[in-house]
Design a protein around this motif. Structure first.
Motif, PDB file in Angstrom:
ATOM      1  N   GLU A 274     -21.893 -12.649  22.785  1.00  0.00           N
ATOM      2  CA  GLU A 274     -20.687 -13.300  21.982  1.00  0.00           C
ATOM      3  C   GLU A 274     -19.518 -12.273  21.849  1.00  0.00           C
ATOM      4  N   ALA A 275     -18.420 -12.842  21.874  1.00  0.00           N
ATOM      5  CA  ALA A 275     -17.287 -12.109  21.322  1.00  0.00           C
ATOM      6  C   ALA A 275     -17.350 -11.521  19.964  1.00  0.00           C
ATOM      7  N   PHE A 276     -16.899 -10.319  19.490  1.00  0.00           N
ATOM      8  CA  PHE A 276     -17.087  -9.773  18.283  1.00  0.00           C
ATOM      9  C   PHE A 276     -15.706  -9.009  17.948  1.00  0.00           C
ATOM     10  N   SER A 277     -14.941  -9.262  17.080  1.00  0.00           N
ATOM     11  CA  SER A 277     -13.852  -8.552  16.560  1.00  0.00           C
ATOM     12  C   SER A 277     -13.737  -8.650  15.198  1.00  0.00           C
ATOM     13  N   LEU A 278     -13.254  -7.571  14.425  1.00  0.00           N
ATOM     14  CA  LEU A 278     -13.098  -7.496  13.170  1.00  0.00           C
ATOM     15  C   LEU A 278     -12.178  -6.640  12.526  1.00  0.00           C
ATOM     16  N   THR A 279     -11.408  -6.834  11.616  1.00  0.00           N
ATOM     17  CA  THR A 279     -10.289  -6.429  10.748  1.00  0.00           C
ATOM     18  C   THR A 279     -11.208  -5.834   9.432  1.00  0.00           C
ATOM     19  N   PRO A 280     -11.204  -4.488   9.095  1.00  0.00           N
ATOM     20  CA  PRO A 280     -11.959  -4.275   8.019  1.00  0.00           C
ATOM     21  C   PRO A 280     -11.254  -4.667   6.761  1.00  0.00           C
ATOM     22  N   LEU A 281     -12.076  -5.240   5.888  1.00  0.00           N
ATOM     23  CA  LEU A 281     -11.441  -5.772   4.530  1.00  0.00           C
ATOM     24  C   LEU A 281     -12.690  -5.562   3.563  1.00  0.00           C
ATOM     25  N   TRP A 282     -12.351  -4.793   2.549  1.00  0.00           N
ATOM     26  CA  TRP A 282     -13.418  -4.564   1.568  1.00  0.00           C
ATOM     27  C   TRP A 282     -13.105  -5.117   0.312  1.00  0.00           C
ATOM     28  N   HIS A 283     -11.899  -5.042  -0.305  1.00  0.00           N
ATOM     29  CA  HIS A 283     -11.625  -5.374  -1.727  1.00  0.00           C
ATOM     30  C   HIS A 283     -10.330  -6.202  -1.660  1.00  0.00           C
ATOM     31  N   VAL A 284     -10.189  -7.319  -2.487  1.00  0.00           N
ATOM     32  CA  VAL A 284      -9.084  -7.906  -2.414  1.00  0.00           C
ATOM     33  C   VAL A 284      -8.347  -7.808  -4.108  1.00  0.00           C
ATOM     34  N   ALA A 285      -7.580  -7.196  -4.503  1.00  0.00           N
ATOM     35  CA  ALA A 285      -6.893  -7.086  -5.549  1.00  0.00           C
ATOM     36  C   ALA A 285      -6.636  -8.433  -6.106  1.00  0.00           C
ATOM     37  N   GLY A 286      -6.940  -8.738  -7.461  1.00  0.00           N
ATOM     38  CA  GLY A 286      -6.613  -9.952  -8.198  1.00  0.00           C
ATOM     39  C   GLY A 286      -7.121  -9.836  -9.421  1.00  0.00           C
ATOM     40  N   LYS A 287      -6.703 -10.655 -10.201  1.00  0.00           N
ATOM     41  CA  LYS A 287      -6.985 -10.954 -11.741  1.00  0.00           C
ATOM     42  C   LYS A 287      -8.481 -11.432 -11.803  1.00  0.00           C
ATOM     43  N   GLY A 288      -9.254 -10.719 -12.779  1.00  0.00           N
ATOM     44  CA  GLY A 288     -10.544 -11.138 -12.945  1.00  0.00           C
ATOM     45  C   GLY A 288     -11.486 -10.334 -12.298  1.00  0.00           C
ATOM     46  N   LYS A 289     -12.829 -10.449 -12.649  1.00  0.00           N
ATOM     47  CA  LYS A 289     -13.754  -9.435 -12.293  1.00  0.00           C
ATOM     48  C   LYS A 289     -14.405  -9.686 -10.827  1.00  0.00           C
ATOM     49  N   ALA A 290     -14.100  -8.555  -9.982  1.00  0.00           N
ATOM     50  CA  ALA A 290     -14.744  -8.463  -8.697  1.00  0.00           C
ATOM     51  C   ALA A 290     -15.840  -7.681  -8.558  1.00  0.00           C
ATOM     52  N   PHE A 291     -16.993  -8.412  -8.251  1.00  0.00           N
ATOM     53  CA  PHE A 291     -18.238  -7.816  -8.185  1.00  0.00           C
ATOM     54  C   PHE A 291     -18.509  -6.945  -6.962  1.00  0.00           C
ATOM     55  N   VAL A 292     -18.938  -5.644  -7.014  1.00  0.00           N
ATOM     56  CA  VAL A 292     -19.541  -4.960  -5.803  1.00  0.00           C
ATOM     57  C   VAL A 292     -21.003  -5.038  -5.599  1.00  0.00           C
ATOM     58  N   ASP A 293     -22.057  -4.623  -6.952  1.00  0.00           N
ATOM     59  CA  ASP A 293     -23.215  -4.838  -7.093  1.00  0.00           C
ATOM     60  C   ASP A 293     -23.498  -6.062  -8.044  1.00  0.00           C
ATOM     61  N   GLN A 294     -23.659  -7.272  -7.223  1.00  0.00           N
ATOM     62  CA  GLN A 294     -23.763  -8.324  -8.302  1.00  0.00           C
ATOM     63  C   GLN A 294     -25.006  -8.296  -8.865  1.00  0.00           C
ATOM     64  N   GLN A 295     -26.297  -7.572  -8.511  1.00  0.00           N
ATOM     65  CA  GLN A 295     -27.436  -7.551  -9.545  1.00  0.00           C
ATOM     66  C   GLN A 295     -27.251  -6.715 -10.744  1.00  0.00           C
ATOM     67  N   HIS A 296     -26.564  -5.714 -10.849  1.00  0.00           N
ATOM     68  CA  HIS A 296     -26.174  -4.725 -11.536  1.00  0.00           C
ATOM     69  C   HIS A 296     -24.797  -4.891 -12.498  1.00  0.00           C
TER      70      HIS A 296
END
Length: 938
Positions: A495-517
């Motif tokens: 299958e075709a695979f392409s990717l544009t890295p995206l890690w974090h979208v800035a915005g208002k509100g809590k943005a969780f990296v580790d959801q369990q902790h």
């Protein structure tokens, strides 16, 4: 309450068995599922979106994934003694009668009191526990610590003994394979056809990996048919073993691997005489890691809202389980693979609200698909999610160019790319390397004999997975000396695979990296500002990746955010050290059968069964069960029983089984010289027929052991050791004999189990002995003096060894007979000594009598001059040990006291700061009773 119809179950499709309905309970509500479901898929099919609360903020959480990487859907499974906390609903196989409860909430999941913690979010930032609860100091023990302990932790342990059994087992093979996706099955085919002994471990209860959800075509067959054909071929190979419900969790030295098999976790109660789980130690010449890859989230505000789910997980629930996490789905992706979820949703008849694609270019084929099915393709990123306990309601989109848009949906599928599962390849301090084309770490070297293939190696195309797996399987078999023909590899398109890295979208509100902790993007940024830039410091300061999922969905995003704020690349930022186990493993599985009475081997003294008949209370002494005391009717506690035993021996006669002492025969012309070198005192000058106490040192001069040694003949010594050191002393002596003094002509034989030995003590000892020893033996003080030792004949002709040794300070002998006569001897002692009032005594009385030679003293109390204030400046020593003396009818103790021997008779203060006690004590001679030793020598 009964849930009735499964509102989010498709009418057909999936790999579930609809002919076998299953009833289960979640938080007291009865719901329905089918055989082949997991608890998570059954909850999805019943429209359940809220499954738990987060650890710190108690935010509502839903199911995020469909595998062992799940951070949110942790439940308590079963009840009573089998209650098991922190079970991932995504891996718990559904069975009829399953009982599950959500965790980390009170009084209920929907109405959690501690959700008020969200109001204190500005305080509960990373490392808040280092900065808060500091004042007032006295509040720590009285208020803060108890409150924190009540709030901390996930789930509740049963609190009572686990009724199930666990097992440990060994297995050996040529090729060990982790994972049964396309790469793993292809590797097993090649190795098996080549004649190798193969073990394939699959953590799921069905082999197939991503093929079970994503399908595909292999060798011209639908994926399901190819899997069935492959499993049939592997099943026909006698040296291939497929172990489902088994996770390879660790890599150790010498080609040894740890695996946990959940033998009967899919049943309410294990069948009789069967174990619940089995821990495997697998020794393999070669191993192949085909563990696949884990889809990673994108960090944005509200990304923890129930209904936000990994795109591959949504495909799994729809394709494998015929369960729909949402009716109107939106997709947020930065890669080609995310669009497969759109195709799966459309095929299942779901409505697609929109696709938010972060890449600058979207293929014409995808735009045609969107146009045909009437949904928009938005170039941009998700800036936030509006929703709550009942799921997603609206999605805020930040479009490329700066415009804003909103999407109405009740579910959001997220795909941020894939992280190869590099854990197993990195367990020997290996560090993975970064690949820019897939924006992920891949294995860079591995433990000896190991290779990674397929998605675990960064190859995401189906064809590439099959090729790599097959080639690795054939090569591994060849390395093991197997020369069979592997045949041709399975074939499929990539299958075709392409990717544009995206890690974090800035915005208002809590943005969780580790959801369990509850680790947010701002926590990572705070860690950097406060100097915790190292990934190991970041992990510990924020607890990122320290939860039960070990950061499988969070670590790379956390590294990316740290890299961005420090101006470094992700590979320059680095990774933390990978450590096993890869998944949580029950301590019971590590213990296996070694628990309770089978924790270790149990050794019984020759008189054990007789002592049990007398009602003895036993104590564990090393591996031995020894009689501690012999209670009689009417005695209210142990002290009363022990006092009676001590007084009976002091005034009459008693006996104790001391067979647990180590016993070693030393033979040879140089036996005496050898003993001179291992003890601090001499034995070469010991007369035949005499015994002597000896103190044994280690090579560094530290006391190692003590005991008595008797010289039975010119070249024959018999020595005893302490119970605890019996085996170790034998090892030490053999080391001395073979390594340190090889020139000496001496032989050692352990005879600990050959002899049953009893101590007979008290002023009437000779009278009792005369009843069992042949009358021709002279037992007088002149004929058998103190520390004498020789062989004697018992009535009836049995040979025994008799030693004039006293541990009690009384007239005493120790008598040894061949072990097979031990029980008979003790019964005869009771018969022969009936008229003398003979009393058996246990180890507690044995421990009281030597120190014999109020108010209760406390060991550890400090000695302070009377009238002085307790403190370091006035501390003159401490009490080392105490006991109650039945003979003196008071508590006595031993201590180390400054100039103690010069101060006999002085009254000092015993100060016990730990218990808040202080009392007067008299310094006296450490030999409390019969200091001249007349009783033991008379």
């Amino acid at each position: 309450m009964v849930g009735g119809a499964q509102t989010h179950r498709l009418a057909d499709g999936g790999l579930i068995d609809r002919s076998v309905p299953l009833s289960f309970r979640f938080d007291g509500k009865t719901l329905l599922g089918f055989q082949g479901d997991t608890l998570a898929s059954a909850l999805v099919a019943n429209g359940v979106k809220l499954v738990g609360r987060s650890f710190k903020y108690h935010r509502p959480r839903g199911i995020l994934t469909a595998g062992s990487e799940e951070p949110n859907a942790l439940v308590e499974l079963r009840s009573g003694a089998r209650r098991e906390p922190n079970t991932k609903a995504t891996t718990a196989e559904l069975y009829d009668g399953l009982e599950a409860a959500s965790q980390n909430r009170w009084p209920s999941l929907r109405h959690d009191f501690l959700s008020v913690n969200q109001l204190f979010a500005p305080i509960f930032v990373a490392g808040f526990y280092y900065k808060t609860f500091m004042w007032p100091a006295k509040f720590w023990e009285a208020v803060y610590e108890p409150a924190i302990r009540r709030a901390a932790g996930l789930g509740r342990a049963a609190g009572i003994a686990d009724p199930d059994h666990y097992d440990k087992a060994w297995a050996h093979c040529d090729v060990l394979i982790a994972g049964s996706g396309p790469a793993g099955l292809a590797a097993a085919l090649a190795a098996g056809r080549s004649g190798a002994r193969v073990i394939l471990c699959e953590e799921d209860f069905v082999p197939g990996g991503r093929l079970l959800a994503d399908g595909g075509t292999i060798d011209g067959l639908p994926a399901a048919e190819w899997i069935a054909r492959t499993l049939a071929e592997l099943g026909s190979m006698p040296d291939v073993r497929i172990m489902t419900r088994t996770t390879l969790f660790g890599v150790y030295d010498g080609g040894t691997y740890g695996a946990i098999e959940r033998v009967n976790d899919h049943l309410p109660v294990p069948p009789e005489h069967q174990v619940r789980q089995r821990l495997w130690r697998i020794v393999a010449k070669r191993s192949i890691v085909a563990a696949g890859a884990i889809e990673r989230p994108i960090v944005f505000a509200g990304n923890d809202t129930p209904g936000v789910m990994m795109a591959s997980a949504m495909r799994s629930y729809v394709g494998r389980y015929a369960a729909t996490p949402a009716k109107r789905v939106a997709l947020f992706t930065n890669n080609e693979d995310g669009w497969r979820t759109v195709q799966t949703a459309i095929g299942a008849g779901l409505q697609v609200a929109a696709v938010i694609d972060a890449r600058p270019d979207v293929s014409p084929a995808h735009r045609t698909l969107a146009s045909k099915n009437g949904f928009p393709v938005l170039n941009g990123s998700v800036a936030g999610v509006d929703g709550g306990k009942d799921g997603v309601r609206k999605i805020a989109v930040s479009l490329t160019g700066g415009a804003r848009a909103e999407v109405d949906a009740d579910g959001l599928a997220v795909s941020g790319g894939w992280n190869p599962s590099v854990g197993l390849t990195s367990y020997h301090r290996g560090r993975p390397k970064w690949r820019d084309d897939i924006a992920a770490f891949v294995p860079d070297g591995a433990p000896p004999g190991m290779v990674a293939v397929g998605a675990a190696n960064g190859a995401f195309g189906l064809g590439a997975c099959l090729r790599q797996g097959f080639e690795a399987g054939a090569a591994a078999a060849s390395d093991c000396g197997r020369g069979g023909t592997a045949g041709s590899a399975p074939v499929a398109d990539d299958e075709a695979f392409s990717l544009t890295p995206l890690w974090h979208v800035a915005g208002k509100g809590k943005a969780f990296v580790d959801q369990q902790h509850d680790v947010t993007a701002s926590d990572v940024e705070l860690a950097q500002r406060e100097g915790f830039e190292s990934v190991e410091h970041l992990k510990r300061y924020t607890t990122l990746g320290m939860a039960t999922d070990q950061g499988k969905t969070s670590n790379i995003a956390g590294l990316a955010i740290m890299a961005a704020v420090t101006g470094k690349s992700i590979p320059e930022t680095g990774t933390t050290i990978y450590r096993p186990p890869y998944v949580p493993v029950a301590i019971g599985a590590f213990a296996g059968h070694h628990r309770d009475e089978t924790f270790h081997a149990t050794r019984l003294t020759p008189s054990h069964h007789w002592a049990a008949e007398q009602g003895a209370v036993f104590v564990d002494t090393g591996l031995w069960k020894r009689a501690q005391w012999y209670p009689r009717a009417g005695e209210k506690d142990w002290l009363e029983s022990v006092t009676r035993e001590v007084k009976a021996v002091r005034g009459g006669v008693g006996f104790c089984d001391v067979s647990t002492l180590g016993k070693i025969d030393v033979h040879g012309p140089d036996a005496g010289v050898f003993l001179d070198r291992v003890y601090i005192n001499s034995f070469s000058n010991l007369a035949v027929g005499k015994a002597r106490y000896g103190l044994m040192l280690r090579e560094d001069g530290i006391v190692y052991d003590d005991g008595t040694t008797s010289r039975l003949a010119e070249h024959h010594y018999f020595l005893t050791t302490t119970t605890a050191k019996a085996g170790l002393v034998m090892q030490h002596l053999e080391f001395c004999r073979q390594v340190l003094f090889p020139e000496l002509d001496v032989q050692l034989t352990s005879v600990s189990d050959q002899w049953a030995q009893f101590s007979i003590a008290g002023p009437k000892t000779r009278e009792l002995l005369r009843e069992i020893v042949d009358p021709s033996e002279d037992l007088s003080n002149e004929g058998f003096p103190f520390m004498g030792a020789r062989e004697v004949a018992l009535r009836g002709g049995i040979k025994a060894r008799l030693f004039r040794i006293s541990f009690s300070g009384e007239m005493a002998f120790e008598i040894s007979v061949p072990a097979r006569y031990g029980e008979a001897l003790v019964r005869n002692l009771m018969i022969a000594g009936k008229s003398l009032g003979v009393t058996p005594y246990g180890t507690e009385a044995l421990g009281v009598k030597p120190t014999d030679k109020a108010r209760r003293l406390r060991s550890g109390a400090h000695v302070i001059p009377k009238g002085e204030i307790p403190g370091p400046g006035n501390d003159q020593g401490y009490v080392t040990s105490v006991c109650f003396s039945p003979t003196l009818d008071q508590w006595i103790g031993l201590g180390l006291v400054e100039r103690g021997r010069e101060r006999i008779g002085e009254i000092v203060r015993a100060h016990d700061p730990l218990r808040g006690e202080a009392y007067d004590v008299e310094l006296c001679n450490p030999v409390f009773y019969d200091p001249e030793g007349g009783r033991q020598r008379g």
